[in-house]
Design a protein around this motif. Structure first.
Motif, PDB file in Angstrom:
ATOM      1  N   LEU A   1       0.834  -1.202   0.000  1.00  0.00           N
ATOM      2  CA  LEU A   1       0.000   0.000   0.000  1.00  0.00           C
ATOM      3  C   LEU A   1       0.871   1.255   0.000  1.00  0.00           C
ATOM      4  CD1 LEU A   1      -3.078  -0.729   2.278  1.00  0.00           C
ATOM      5  CD2 LEU A   1      -2.919  -0.729  -0.197  1.00  0.00           C
ATOM      6  N   LEU A   2       0.577   2.156  -0.943  1.00  0.00           N
ATOM      7  CA  LEU A   2       1.366   3.361  -1.168  1.00  0.00           C
ATOM      8  C   LEU A   2       0.449   4.575  -1.112  1.00  0.00           C
ATOM      9  CD1 LEU A   2       3.244   1.932  -4.276  1.00  0.00           C
ATOM     10  CD2 LEU A   2       4.077   1.937  -1.916  1.00  0.00           C
ATOM     11  N   LYS A   3       0.804   5.526  -0.262  1.00  0.00           N
ATOM     12  CA  LYS A   3      -0.063   6.676   0.015  1.00  0.00           C
ATOM     13  C   LYS A   3      -0.448   7.437  -1.246  1.00  0.00           C
ATOM     14  CE  LYS A   3       0.851   8.940   3.725  1.00  0.00           C
ATOM     15  NZ  LYS A   3       1.543   9.810   4.720  1.00  0.00           N
ATOM     16  N   GLN A   4       0.505   7.653  -2.156  1.00  0.00           N
ATOM     17  CA  GLN A   4       0.250   8.464  -3.339  1.00  0.00           C
ATOM     18  C   GLN A   4      -0.277   7.657  -4.525  1.00  0.00           C
ATOM     19  OE1 GLN A   4       4.047  10.415  -3.988  1.00  0.00           O
ATOM     20  NE2 GLN A   4       3.541  12.084  -2.602  1.00  0.00           N
ATOM     21  N   PHE A   5      -0.468   6.351  -4.332  1.00  0.00           N
ATOM     22  CA  PHE A   5      -0.869   5.504  -5.452  1.00  0.00           C
ATOM     23  C   PHE A   5      -2.143   4.713  -5.132  1.00  0.00           C
ATOM     24  CE2 PHE A   5       3.522   6.527  -6.214  1.00  0.00           C
ATOM     25  CZ  PHE A   5       3.582   6.712  -7.591  1.00  0.00           C
ATOM     26  N   ASN A   6      -2.005   3.539  -4.516  1.00  0.00           N
ATOM     27  CA  ASN A   6      -3.152   2.632  -4.404  1.00  0.00           C
ATOM     28  C   ASN A   6      -3.883   2.679  -3.065  1.00  0.00           C
ATOM     29  OD1 ASN A   6      -1.187   1.482  -2.835  1.00  0.00           O
ATOM     30  ND2 ASN A   6      -1.087  -0.463  -3.961  1.00  0.00           N
ATOM     31  N   TYR A   7      -3.431   3.512  -2.139  1.00  0.00           N
ATOM     32  CA  TYR A   7      -4.070   3.518  -0.815  1.00  0.00           C
ATOM     33  C   TYR A   7      -5.542   3.903  -0.903  1.00  0.00           C
ATOM     34  CZ  TYR A   7      -4.776   4.529   4.151  1.00  0.00           C
ATOM     35  OH  TYR A   7      -5.247   4.537   5.441  1.00  0.00           O
ATOM     36  N   SER A   8      -5.885   4.765  -1.830  1.00  0.00           N
ATOM     37  CA  SER A   8      -7.278   5.183  -1.989  1.00  0.00           C
ATOM     38  C   SER A   8      -8.152   4.062  -2.544  1.00  0.00           C
ATOM     39  CB  SER A   8      -7.356   6.399  -2.920  1.00  0.00           C
ATOM     40  OG  SER A   8      -6.876   6.080  -4.217  1.00  0.00           O
ATOM     41  N   GLN A   9      -7.546   2.961  -2.990  1.00  0.00           N
ATOM     42  CA  GLN A   9      -8.287   1.849  -3.585  1.00  0.00           C
ATOM     43  C   GLN A   9      -8.507   0.703  -2.603  1.00  0.00           C
ATOM     44  OE1 GLN A   9      -5.812   0.937  -7.011  1.00  0.00           O
ATOM     45  NE2 GLN A   9      -6.786   2.536  -8.247  1.00  0.00           N
ATOM     46  N   LEU A  10      -8.259   0.956  -1.330  1.00  0.00           N
ATOM     47  CA  LEU A  10      -8.406  -0.085  -0.317  1.00  0.00           C
ATOM     48  C   LEU A  10      -9.786  -0.730  -0.364  1.00  0.00           C
ATOM     49  CD1 LEU A  10      -7.273  -1.573   2.170  1.00  0.00           C
ATOM     50  CD2 LEU A  10      -8.032   0.344   3.568  1.00  0.00           C
ATOM     51  N   GLN A  11     -10.839   0.076  -0.442  1.00  0.00           N
ATOM     52  CA  GLN A  11     -12.200  -0.468  -0.456  1.00  0.00           C
ATOM     53  C   GLN A  11     -12.456  -1.304  -1.707  1.00  0.00           C
ATOM     54  OE1 GLN A  11     -14.340  -0.247   2.189  1.00  0.00           O
ATOM     55  NE2 GLN A  11     -15.488  -1.790   1.015  1.00  0.00           N
ATOM     56  N   ASP A  12     -11.791  -0.977  -2.811  1.00  0.00           N
ATOM     57  CA  ASP A  12     -11.955  -1.765  -4.036  1.00  0.00           C
ATOM     58  C   ASP A  12     -11.513  -3.212  -3.805  1.00  0.00           C
ATOM     59  OD1 ASP A  12     -12.806   0.535  -5.274  1.00  0.00           O
ATOM     60  OD2 ASP A  12     -10.886   0.948  -6.254  1.00  0.00           O
ATOM     61  N   TYR A  13     -10.427  -3.392  -3.061  1.00  0.00           N
ATOM     62  CA  TYR A  13      -9.968  -4.744  -2.736  1.00  0.00           C
ATOM     63  C   TYR A  13     -11.006  -5.474  -1.882  1.00  0.00           C
ATOM     64  CZ  TYR A  13      -5.107  -4.039  -4.326  1.00  0.00           C
ATOM     65  OH  TYR A  13      -3.976  -3.837  -5.068  1.00  0.00           O
ATOM     66  N   LEU A  14     -11.541  -4.789  -0.872  1.00  0.00           N
ATOM     67  CA  LEU A  14     -12.513  -5.429   0.020  1.00  0.00           C
ATOM     68  C   LEU A  14     -13.756  -5.848  -0.754  1.00  0.00           C
ATOM     69  CD1 LEU A  14     -12.280  -3.102   3.186  1.00  0.00           C
ATOM     70  CD2 LEU A  14     -10.855  -5.063   2.532  1.00  0.00           C
ATOM     71  N   ASP A  15     -14.184  -5.018  -1.688  1.00  0.00           N
ATOM     72  CA  ASP A  15     -15.345  -5.363  -2.513  1.00  0.00           C
ATOM     73  C   ASP A  15     -15.029  -6.535  -3.439  1.00  0.00           C
ATOM     74  OD1 ASP A  15     -16.690  -3.244  -1.339  1.00  0.00           O
ATOM     75  OD2 ASP A  15     -16.305  -1.856  -3.001  1.00  0.00           O
TER      76      ASP A  15
END
Length: 323
Positions: free
Chosen positions: A160-174
């Protein structure tokens, strides 16, 4: 059984078979692999001596790593060798998945029990931005093929990278809600080559754990052969979440793994200064001598790494030793 001076028991070996990688992940090898490095990697015969020695010392699980282990043409033979060694109960592989669809069935037939596939985003554009690779669809197809082949344990790894994929955390959970696999979020680690990138992109694993607990995720108990991940399940999700938090308190207390580099060095920690070269015993097919040098080296294992103090040892980048 291998036991260090702090009473920790070691039953898990991470075996790197190459440090070459064909991806350009921005947190590891943003400029690609340096082809000028030594490439005299362990031979199949040397690996046989190594695995036999470790198995006789109580190692039960071997994880084959790189670089990218799928680049070695004899990977299927290495898997078979490990799985057929008396005492080895589990053989796992960490891969970027570039040739997973083509080989998953053969790897399973050779005795592979578990696969971890790097998937730093489920969005093709973000995946390309992080890894320098545009084949996310093929990689995820490989995960499906591995499941169909009957691989017992399938996990996707995401740093997990703050400036890249961190905002996509919920996408993984879904995405895992109806999929029987585990997503493992790995806390970005500082290495010799990524210190500026680390400062800009590190996300605390504890922050992610708190978020999961708030959403009703519950922590599972560990199996004796498990690695350092804390795993979580949710009553409304088929899939599971794993967290690897090397900056967390007491991370090293339950350490159960040793590491071998692709050129024959035994490493007691990913972030130690240097490995101990045991290749002469491997080249000589000297199982007993190899066992003794492993036992002697283990006395030098420290109680913990010093990542919190900024100490990264001799780890220039994660591909050097399989992360």
């Amino acid at each position: 059984m291998l036991i260090d001076t702090f009473g920790r028991k070691f039953n898990y070996l991470r075996l790197s078979i190459t440090d070459v990688c064909n991806f350009r992940c921005n947190y590891c090898l943003p400029d690609g692999y340096d082809c000028d490095q030594e490439r005299n990697f362990l031979t199949l015969n040397e690996i046989e001596t190594l695995v036999t020695a470790f198995a006789q010392l109580g190692i039960k699980k071997i994880r084959i790593t790189g670089g990218e282990p799928g680049l070695r043409k004899d990977l299927t033979d290495i898997i078979s060798l490990c799985s057929q060694t008396p005492g080895i109960e589990k053989v796992a592989l960490t891969t970027n998945g570039f040739n997973l669809a083509r080989n998953a069935t053969a790897w399973k037939a050779a005795g592979l029990n578990a696969i971890n596939v790097s998937a730093d985003s489920l969005d093709p554009r973000m995946f390309s931005a992080i890894t320098g690779n545009q084949n996310l669809t093929d990689i995820l197809h490989g995960v499906d093929v591995a499941q169909e082949a009957g691989i017992e344990s399938l996990k996707l790894n995401a740093v997990l990278l703050k400036q890249f994929n961190y905002s996509q955390l919920q996408d993984y959970l879904d995405w895992i809600k109806d999929r029987n696999l585990t997503i493992r979020f790995i806390e970005l680690m500082k290495t010799g080559d990524n210190q500026s990138f680390f400062r800009q992109n590190h996300v605390s694993g504890q922050e992610i754990k708190s978020l999961l607990l708030q959403q009703g995720w519950q922590q599972k108990l560990k199996h004796k052969l498990d690695g350092p991940a804390q795993e979580f399940f949710h009553p409304n999700s088929t899939g599971r979440i794993g967290l690897i938090m090397p900056y967390g308190k007491d991370f090293c207390d339950t350490c159960n793994r040793l590491r071998m580099s692709a050129i024959g060095k035994l490493h007691l920690c990913l972030f130690a200064e240097a490995g101990n070269n045991i290749r002469p015993w491997l080249t000589a097919s000297d199982v007993e001598g190899c066992k003794q040098i492993i036992i002697d080296t283990l006395f030098d294992k420290k109680v913990a790494h010093q990542l919190q103090q900024g100490f990264v040892g001799g780890t220039k980048h994660l591909a050097m030793l399989g992360g």
